[in-house]
Design an enzyme around this catalytic site. Sequence first.
Site, PDB file in Angstrom:
ATOM      1  N   PRO A   1       3.871  -8.517   0.563  1.00  0.00           N
ATOM      2  CA  PRO A   1       4.833  -7.353   0.233  1.00  0.00           C
ATOM      3  C   PRO A   1       4.707  -6.773   1.719  1.00  0.00           C
ATOM      4  CG  PRO A   1       2.356  -7.088  -0.495  1.00  0.00           C
ATOM      5  CD  PRO A   1       2.631  -8.531  -0.301  1.00  0.00           C
ATOM      6  N   ASP A   2       5.939  -6.298   2.112  1.00  0.00           N
ATOM      7  CA  ASP A   2       5.974  -5.312   3.096  1.00  0.00           C
ATOM      8  C   ASP A   2       5.610  -3.966   3.051  1.00  0.00           C
ATOM      9  OD1 ASP A   2       6.845  -3.723   5.251  1.00  0.00           O
ATOM     10  OD2 ASP A   2       8.341  -5.515   5.860  1.00  0.00           O
ATOM     11  N   ILE A   3       4.243  -3.715   3.263  1.00  0.00           N
ATOM     12  CA  ILE A   3       3.618  -2.397   3.081  1.00  0.00           C
ATOM     13  C   ILE A   3       4.544  -1.240   3.721  1.00  0.00           C
ATOM     14  CG2 ILE A   3       1.480  -1.090   3.185  1.00  0.00           C
ATOM     15  CD1 ILE A   3       0.174  -3.916   3.610  1.00  0.00           C
TER      16      ILE A   3
ATOM     17  N   ASP B   1       2.726 -11.906   7.337  1.00  0.00           N
ATOM     18  CA  ASP B   1       3.974 -12.090   6.683  1.00  0.00           C
ATOM     19  C   ASP B   1       3.679 -12.986   5.390  1.00  0.00           C
ATOM     20  OD1 ASP B   1       5.361 -10.270   8.150  1.00  0.00           O
ATOM     21  OD2 ASP B   1       5.718 -11.752   9.724  1.00  0.00           O
TER      22      ASP B   1
ATOM     23  N   ASN C   1      -4.703 -13.390  12.612  1.00  0.00           N
ATOM     24  CA  ASN C   1      -3.986 -13.105  13.802  1.00  0.00           C
ATOM     25  C   ASN C   1      -4.694 -12.354  15.018  1.00  0.00           C
ATOM     26  OD1 ASN C   1      -3.418 -10.126  13.575  1.00  0.00           O
ATOM     27  ND2 ASN C   1      -2.468 -10.615  11.732  1.00  0.00           N
TER      28      ASN C   1
END
Length: 398
Positions: free
Chosen positions: A303-305, A276, A208
Amino acid sequence: MLTGKRILLIIGGGIAAYKSLELIRRLAERGASVAPVLTRAAEEFVTPLSVSALAGVKVHRDLFDLTDEAEMGHIQLSRSADLIVVAPATADLMAKMAQGLAGDLASTLLLATDTPVLLAPAMNVRMWDHPATRRNRATLAGDGVAFVGPNEGDMACGEFGPGRMSEPMEIVAAIEAQFAHGPLSGKRVLVTSGPTHEPIDPVRYIANRSSGAQGTAVARALADLGAHVVFVTGPASVPPPAGVEVIAVQSAAEMAQAVQAALPVDAGVFAAAVADWRVAQASDRKLKKSKDGLPVLEFAENPDILATVAQMGAGRPRLVVGFAAETHDVEAHATAKRLRKGCDWIVANDVSPATGIMGGSENAVTLISDAGSEVWPRMSKDAVARQLAERIAAALNG
Ligand code: CTP
């Protein structure tokens, strides 16, 4: 930050002496100048050439080195330092210090000065536990000598227990603590930053546009206030700041692992633009063109850190700060995101192209907490970082 600090590093004779080479590099990275001293026994483990090559200066080895006496002298050598670090500090060196012996250069330097001294002991577990060493430790502590370690673990001699020298970064943190000043001194803060790269195959990845500029500025501002900053960064386009512990990662999974390993911390600031999704089955061989058509990539959720750390029970940092990059309805989305993720604060910004914020040097943020939202005027990313660091210091000291 250790910019301009003069450290006299005495390397004792133990198997852990090899770690002192890494220590010299880490200190140099932080702007410290290192004057190395090798004991005779240390020369059995590391060579004067490798030590002087890393330190960029001559190694001092002999009490009766006449050139040294004419140019500087051993008294001058120990007094011109801001801190004396002994790593590894062997049982023998500690005993000499406790007795005030001065039979060689290292012990003479330690006796001829009132500069603060930090010891990183390393020795066999029985030697560490021996009543003689215990007495020496107590004497030295009473003399105001500081200690870092030793750690417990497997030892080169095949035994297990306390006696392993602290890792170079632990010694760096202890050195920083000796010089620490500022409202965040003694505090450990984690910062994630930069983009992540999610591999497709060994040569291709999904990325990104994050430059890592805002996360880097936050890490620098926190370090400037005296924090020990663990900086977990993806492949950013700006270099990491000086004076922080850098852990470089590529993917979201690696970032999640590095974050777990960095805990516990007093505060965590999650500025990374984490992908994501990742490619579910990244290939370990380069994908080739095929007559059978185009490759189909299947995705799996990363995983959402931030949410994982914000929602952990025991061991949760006292303050968890997330970022929210939005292109529309910034405040509403960010407010919902704070509640969904469970973090204390969200720093929200509008990254729609017209703002020029993504990749630019300025930012306009809204700080969202349980007290509501606070709109900050547009300012440089460095100024946002300084203001945020001040707020973090106030929260941790409140
Ligand atoms: N974040 C994280 N791990 C992830 C995704 C996001 O730690 N896997 C963190 C970011 O570092 C940031 C915050 O979560 O602090 C918000 O990131 P953002 O990309 O804006 O949120 P998303 O969860 O992707 O939400 P959405 O897709 O709805 O915008």
